[in-house]
Design an enzyme around this catalytic site. Sequence first.
Site, mmCIF file in Angstrom:
data_model
loop_
_atom_site.group_PDB
_atom_site.id
_atom_site.type_symbol
_atom_site.label_atom_id
_atom_site.label_comp_id
_atom_site.label_asym_id
_atom_site.label_seq_id
_atom_site.Cartn_x
_atom_site.Cartn_y
_atom_site.Cartn_z
ATOM 1 N N CYS A 188 -18.570 -12.592 -98.110
ATOM 2 C CA CYS A 188 -19.246 -11.867 -97.348
ATOM 3 C C CYS A 188 -19.444 -13.158 -96.260
ATOM 4 O O CYS A 188 -18.697 -14.439 -97.073
ATOM 5 C CB CYS A 188 -20.444 -11.277 -97.092
ATOM 6 S SG CYS A 188 -21.212 -11.835 -97.697
ATOM 7 N N GLY A 189 -19.931 -13.657 -95.272
ATOM 8 C CA GLY A 189 -19.814 -14.512 -94.340
ATOM 9 C C GLY A 189 -20.607 -15.619 -95.582
ATOM 10 O O GLY A 189 -20.343 -16.920 -95.779
ATOM 11 N N THR A 190 -21.605 -15.631 -95.876
ATOM 12 C CA THR A 190 -22.608 -16.729 -97.225
ATOM 13 C C THR A 190 -22.399 -15.716 -98.661
ATOM 14 O O THR A 190 -22.259 -16.672 -99.734
ATOM 15 C CB THR A 190 -24.169 -16.141 -96.858
ATOM 16 O OG1 THR A 190 -24.098 -14.891 -97.142
ATOM 17 C CG2 THR A 190 -24.572 -16.669 -95.049
ATOM 18 N N GLY A 191 -21.582 -14.952 -98.816
ATOM 19 C CA GLY A 191 -21.813 -14.835 -100.006
ATOM 20 C C GLY A 191 -22.878 -14.097 -100.986
ATOM 21 O O GLY A 191 -23.011 -13.279 -101.792
HETATM 22 C C1 RB5 Z 1 -21.626 -10.824 -91.537
HETATM 23 O O1 RB5 Z 1 -22.309 -11.286 -89.741
HETATM 24 C C2 RB5 Z 1 -23.372 -11.452 -91.859
HETATM 25 O O2 RB5 Z 1 -24.127 -11.577 -91.975
HETATM 26 C C3 RB5 Z 1 -22.174 -11.255 -93.729
HETATM 27 O O3 RB5 Z 1 -21.001 -11.879 -93.634
HETATM 28 C C4 RB5 Z 1 -22.795 -11.942 -94.681
HETATM 29 O O4 RB5 Z 1 -22.804 -13.616 -94.792
HETATM 30 C C5 RB5 Z 1 -24.561 -11.898 -95.319
HETATM 31 O O5 RB5 Z 1 -25.289 -11.723 -96.024
#
Ligand code: RB5
Length: 149
Positions: free
Chosen positions: A69-72
Amino acid sequence: MTQNTKIVLSSDHGAVDLRQKIATHISALGWEAIDIGPMTLESTNYPKHGEEAARRVASGECQYGIILCGTGQGIMMAANKIKGIRCGVCGDTFSARMIRAHNNANMLSLGARVIGEGLALEIVEAFLTSEFEGGRHATRVDMIEAMEA
Ligand code: RB5
């Protein structure tokens, strides 16, 4: 890890491109990549994608999972709610080796807004080519599993 190992991949909308590049890369190296999407950039919720990938690993259908995801972080938290899943977020190759060697991780999580493609591919290779050392580390992993009972 043998090269006919099945590896499930999933992500949210923030990591579709990187996930597809990882799938192509690991297929080229001989592993079987099962990319369960999503295939579009439409906004979606990472918990369901983490859960779906984790269930495929927990059921034995796939031996390992790679999720993004954005941060994992969020998708890792979701995956770790599924019994039998040990998933860590990695932003370096040392951690990727160690979550296999010491923690017997069966899933790897990556942050597509944190690391670039080159490092991501190296982290994935480090994860997929490292083996669990067992011994005292098995005792500790057993203690984690005992919490799920
Ligand atoms: C989506 O915007 C973001 O919150 C998601 O990708 C992720 O980083 C969540 O942990």
